[in-house]
Write a protein that holds these residues in place. Structure first.
Motif, PDB file in Angstrom:
ATOM      1  N   THR A   1      18.232  79.904  65.024  1.00 43.84           N
ATOM      2  CA  THR A   1      18.533  79.435  66.369  1.00 43.84           C
ATOM      3  C   THR A   1      19.346  79.599  67.017  1.00 43.84           C
ATOM      4  O   THR A   1      20.624  78.886  66.413  1.00 43.84           O
ATOM      5  CB  THR A   1      17.468  78.177  66.469  1.00 43.84           C
ATOM      6  N   THR A   2      20.254  79.984  67.938  1.00 45.90           N
ATOM      7  CA  THR A   2      21.150  79.363  68.861  1.00 45.90           C
ATOM      8  C   THR A   2      22.130  79.444  70.322  1.00 45.90           C
ATOM      9  O   THR A   2      19.846  79.000  70.805  1.00 45.90           O
ATOM     10  CB  THR A   2      22.051  81.691  68.987  1.00 45.90           C
ATOM     11  N   ASP A   3      22.448  78.957  70.584  1.00 45.01           N
ATOM     12  CA  ASP A   3      22.171  78.394  71.577  1.00 45.01           C
ATOM     13  C   ASP A   3      22.075  79.335  72.956  1.00 45.01           C
ATOM     14  O   ASP A   3      21.094  78.695  74.370  1.00 45.01           O
ATOM     15  CB  ASP A   3      23.613  78.155  72.122  1.00 45.01           C
ATOM     16  N   THR A   4      22.091  80.363  72.933  1.00 38.82           N
ATOM     17  CA  THR A   4      22.185  81.867  74.055  1.00 38.82           C
ATOM     18  C   THR A   4      20.420  81.963  73.748  1.00 38.82           C
ATOM     19  O   THR A   4      20.015  82.143  74.905  1.00 38.82           O
ATOM     20  CB  THR A   4      22.684  82.332  73.958  1.00 38.82           C
TER      21      THR A   4
ATOM     22  N   SER B   1      19.781  77.714  60.616  1.00 36.46           N
ATOM     23  CA  SER B   1      19.551  78.374  59.846  1.00 36.46           C
ATOM     24  C   SER B   1      17.912  77.528  59.098  1.00 36.46           C
ATOM     25  O   SER B   1      18.800  77.290  58.362  1.00 36.46           O
ATOM     26  CB  SER B   1      20.418  78.936  59.114  1.00 36.46           C
ATOM     27  N   LYS B   2      17.203  77.933  58.954  1.00 32.68           N
ATOM     28  CA  LYS B   2      16.039  77.598  58.312  1.00 32.68           C
ATOM     29  C   LYS B   2      15.006  78.575  57.272  1.00 32.68           C
ATOM     30  O   LYS B   2      15.505  79.698  58.074  1.00 32.68           O
ATOM     31  CB  LYS B   2      14.740  76.487  59.322  1.00 32.68           C
ATOM     32  N   GLU B   3      14.526  78.403  56.390  1.00 34.22           N
ATOM     33  CA  GLU B   3      13.761  79.813  55.672  1.00 34.22           C
ATOM     34  C   GLU B   3      12.958  79.830  56.397  1.00 34.22           C
ATOM     35  O   GLU B   3      11.904  79.269  56.538  1.00 34.22           O
ATOM     36  CB  GLU B   3      13.940  78.776  54.115  1.00 34.22           C
ATOM     37  N   VAL B   4      12.193  80.682  56.099  1.00 34.63           N
ATOM     38  CA  VAL B   4      10.706  80.677  56.937  1.00 34.63           C
ATOM     39  C   VAL B   4      10.252  81.815  55.680  1.00 34.63           C
ATOM     40  O   VAL B   4       9.989  82.231  54.692  1.00 34.63           O
ATOM     41  CB  VAL B   4      10.917  82.829  57.275  1.00 34.63           C
ATOM     42  N   THR B   5       8.834  80.446  55.855  1.00 33.77           N
ATOM     43  CA  THR B   5       8.111  80.621  54.947  1.00 33.77           C
ATOM     44  C   THR B   5       6.463  80.161  55.414  1.00 33.77           C
ATOM     45  O   THR B   5       5.680  80.397  54.410  1.00 33.77           O
ATOM     46  CB  THR B   5       7.449  78.366  54.302  1.00 33.77           C
ATOM     47  N   ALA B   6       6.211  81.447  56.040  1.00 34.68           N
ATOM     48  CA  ALA B   6       4.931  81.659  56.908  1.00 34.68           C
ATOM     49  C   ALA B   6       4.788  82.903  56.455  1.00 34.68           C
ATOM     50  O   ALA B   6       5.798  83.862  56.235  1.00 34.68           O
ATOM     51  CB  ALA B   6       5.429  81.505  58.745  1.00 34.68           C
TER      52      ALA B   6
ATOM     53  N   GLY C   1       9.293  80.754  67.277  1.00 36.49           N
ATOM     54  CA  GLY C   1      10.033  80.396  66.610  1.00 36.49           C
ATOM     55  C   GLY C   1       9.781  78.890  66.161  1.00 36.49           C
ATOM     56  O   GLY C   1       9.584  78.451  64.848  1.00 36.49           O
ATOM     57  N   GLU C   2       9.337  78.644  67.096  1.00 33.48           N
ATOM     58  CA  GLU C   2       9.013  76.982  67.388  1.00 33.48           C
ATOM     59  C   GLU C   2       8.367  76.306  67.052  1.00 33.48           C
ATOM     60  O   GLU C   2       7.603  75.891  65.894  1.00 33.48           O
ATOM     61  CB  GLU C   2       9.245  76.547  68.704  1.00 33.48           C
ATOM     62  N   VAL C   3       6.856  77.174  67.019  1.00 39.00           N
ATOM     63  CA  VAL C   3       5.920  77.543  66.116  1.00 39.00           C
ATOM     64  C   VAL C   3       5.471  77.832  65.007  1.00 39.00           C
ATOM     65  O   VAL C   3       5.016  77.225  64.285  1.00 39.00           O
ATOM     66  CB  VAL C   3       4.320  78.328  67.436  1.00 39.00           C
ATOM     67  N   LEU C   4       6.340  78.650  64.637  1.00 37.22           N
ATOM     68  CA  LEU C   4       6.865  78.361  63.076  1.00 37.22           C
ATOM     69  C   LEU C   4       7.741  77.665  62.082  1.00 37.22           C
ATOM     70  O   LEU C   4       7.885  77.743  61.233  1.00 37.22           O
ATOM     71  CB  LEU C   4       7.213  79.832  62.690  1.00 37.22           C
ATOM     72  N   SER C   5       8.157  77.263  63.686  1.00 32.73           N
ATOM     73  CA  SER C   5       9.033  75.303  62.824  1.00 32.73           C
ATOM     74  C   SER C   5      10.296  76.257  61.719  1.00 32.73           C
ATOM     75  O   SER C   5      10.748  75.870  60.469  1.00 32.73           O
ATOM     76  CB  SER C   5       7.768  74.746  61.202  1.00 32.73           C
ATOM     77  N   CYS C   6      10.474  77.223  62.504  1.00 35.10           N
ATOM     78  CA  CYS C   6      11.629  77.931  61.591  1.00 35.10           C
ATOM     79  C   CYS C   6      12.749  78.375  62.843  1.00 35.10           C
ATOM     80  O   CYS C   6      13.792  78.745  61.833  1.00 35.10           O
ATOM     81  CB  CYS C   6      11.437  79.127  60.483  1.00 35.10           C
ATOM     82  N   GLY C   7      12.176  78.123  63.658  1.00 35.53           N
ATOM     83  CA  GLY C   7      13.047  78.679  64.676  1.00 35.53           C
ATOM     84  C   GLY C   7      13.468  80.074  64.720  1.00 35.53           C
ATOM     85  O   GLY C   7      12.507  80.729  64.259  1.00 35.53           O
ATOM     86  N   GLY C   8      13.839  80.420  66.153  1.00 34.26           N
ATOM     87  CA  GLY C   8      13.524  82.326  66.414  1.00 34.26           C
ATOM     88  C   GLY C   8      14.459  82.588  67.430  1.00 34.26           C
ATOM     89  O   GLY C   8      14.900  81.483  68.320  1.00 34.26           O
TER      90      GLY C   8
END
Length: 300
Positions: free
Chosen positions: A76-79, A89-94, A181-188
């Motif tokens: 996830t970034t500010d822009t 930064s998060k792990e992608v578990t989906a 990214g929000e729907v997948l709870s990992c950010g994007g």
């Protein structure tokens, strides 16, 4: 002076305003306008209106667009793209299937909150200007329409998804990536963006600035400029009788009896109007009950 629309391939590093400024030098004319901002890091189709066609800028901005984007999950970034500061930064578990399902649920109408780093104005100030001052303000969601999403590749190792998105005006692909990214709870965030189509203009027919410059030097540019009336081929053509040319030159309404007869009548609400010499004048609205044509957009 050139009049019409040229399909420019905006290269990385240029702003849309940069493209217009460079074209003014290449074409030696001031009256030029672009049809919708592309971020400096994005590339692809940027229709540019020349001369009388600048009256079309707002109409082309409203057209549907198609993009090829790469979504990076877990960042996830500010822009909302890779040019910004990483916030998380998060792990992608989906699973791959869950990723695809999450993406496809965005097809249709949805309420999208535009990014802080955008040219939208709040109280006369652009959002990106406020963002650079360290201010984050509440943005109202706007209804956008995602017509289709075609997933081209899911790279589970790099967490990158390449996809083609066809959407309505006002859609931010960066924000779509953020929302997935929000729907997948990992950010994007968005890793890259190429605009491949705006209305009838496609990337295969676009020209880089250096190519346009070469065409101008070869005196071969005119055939690559789309005529203004070609943008309205869905409307019927109406030719005014020579005796009434002056009426339309002055932007007046005219009666159906003033045209060169159309045997099968008028079948569209709007028409392309030409003088007796075949010169395109503008778009008129046909009022059936009054049998009257009223000017809506003049290009003379």
């Amino acid at each position: 002076m050139f009049n019409g629309i040229i399909n420019v391939y905006k290269e990385k590093g240029y702003t849309s305003h940069d493209v217009v400024a460079k074209l003014r030098g290449i074409l030696k004319q001031k009256k030029i306008g672009h049809t919708g901002t592309l971020d400096p890091d994005a590339t692809g189709v940027l229709p540019v209106c020349l001369g009388k066609a600048t009256k079309l800028c707002d109409m082309l901005t409203d057209k549907d667009k198609t993009y090829e984007a790469v979504l990076l999950l877990g960042t996830t970034t500010d822009t909302e793209d890779m040019t910004g500061t990483v916030l998380e930064s998060k792990e992608v578990t989906a699973s791959k299937e869950e990723i695809i399902t999450a993406i496809m649920q965005f097809i249709g109408e949805y309420d999208q909150i535009p990014p802080m780093y955008s040219a939208l104005k709040v109280n006369g100030k652009k959002l990106y200007e406020l963002a650079r001052e360290g201010k984050v303000i509440e943005r109202k969601p706007r209804k956008v329409w995602i017509h289709s999403i075609d997933i081209l590749d899911v790279n589970y190792d790099t967490k990158e998804i390449r996809m083609t998105v066809s959407c309505s005006k006002g859609t931010y692909i960066r924000s779509l990536c953020r929302d997935i990214g929000e729907v997948l709870s990992c950010g994007g965030c968005m890793k890259s963006l190429v605009r491949t189509k705006v209305s009838r203009f496609v990337i295969e027919d676009s020209f880089k600035l250096e190519e346009i410059e070469a065409l101008v030097k070869a005196e071969n540019i005119e055939k690559h400029i789309t005529a203004i009336d070609d943008m309205f081929t869905e409307y019927e053509a109406v030719i005014v009788d020579e005796k009434f040319n002056k009426l339309i030159y002055n932007g007046n309404a005219f009666h159906i009896s003033n045209i060169i007869e159309k045997e099968d009548g008028i079948h569209t609400e709007y028409v392309r109007v030409y003088d007796s010499l075949g010169q395109f004048i503008g778009i008129y609205e046909y009022q059936l009950e009054e049998e009257l044509f009223k000017p809506r957009k003049m290009f003379l």
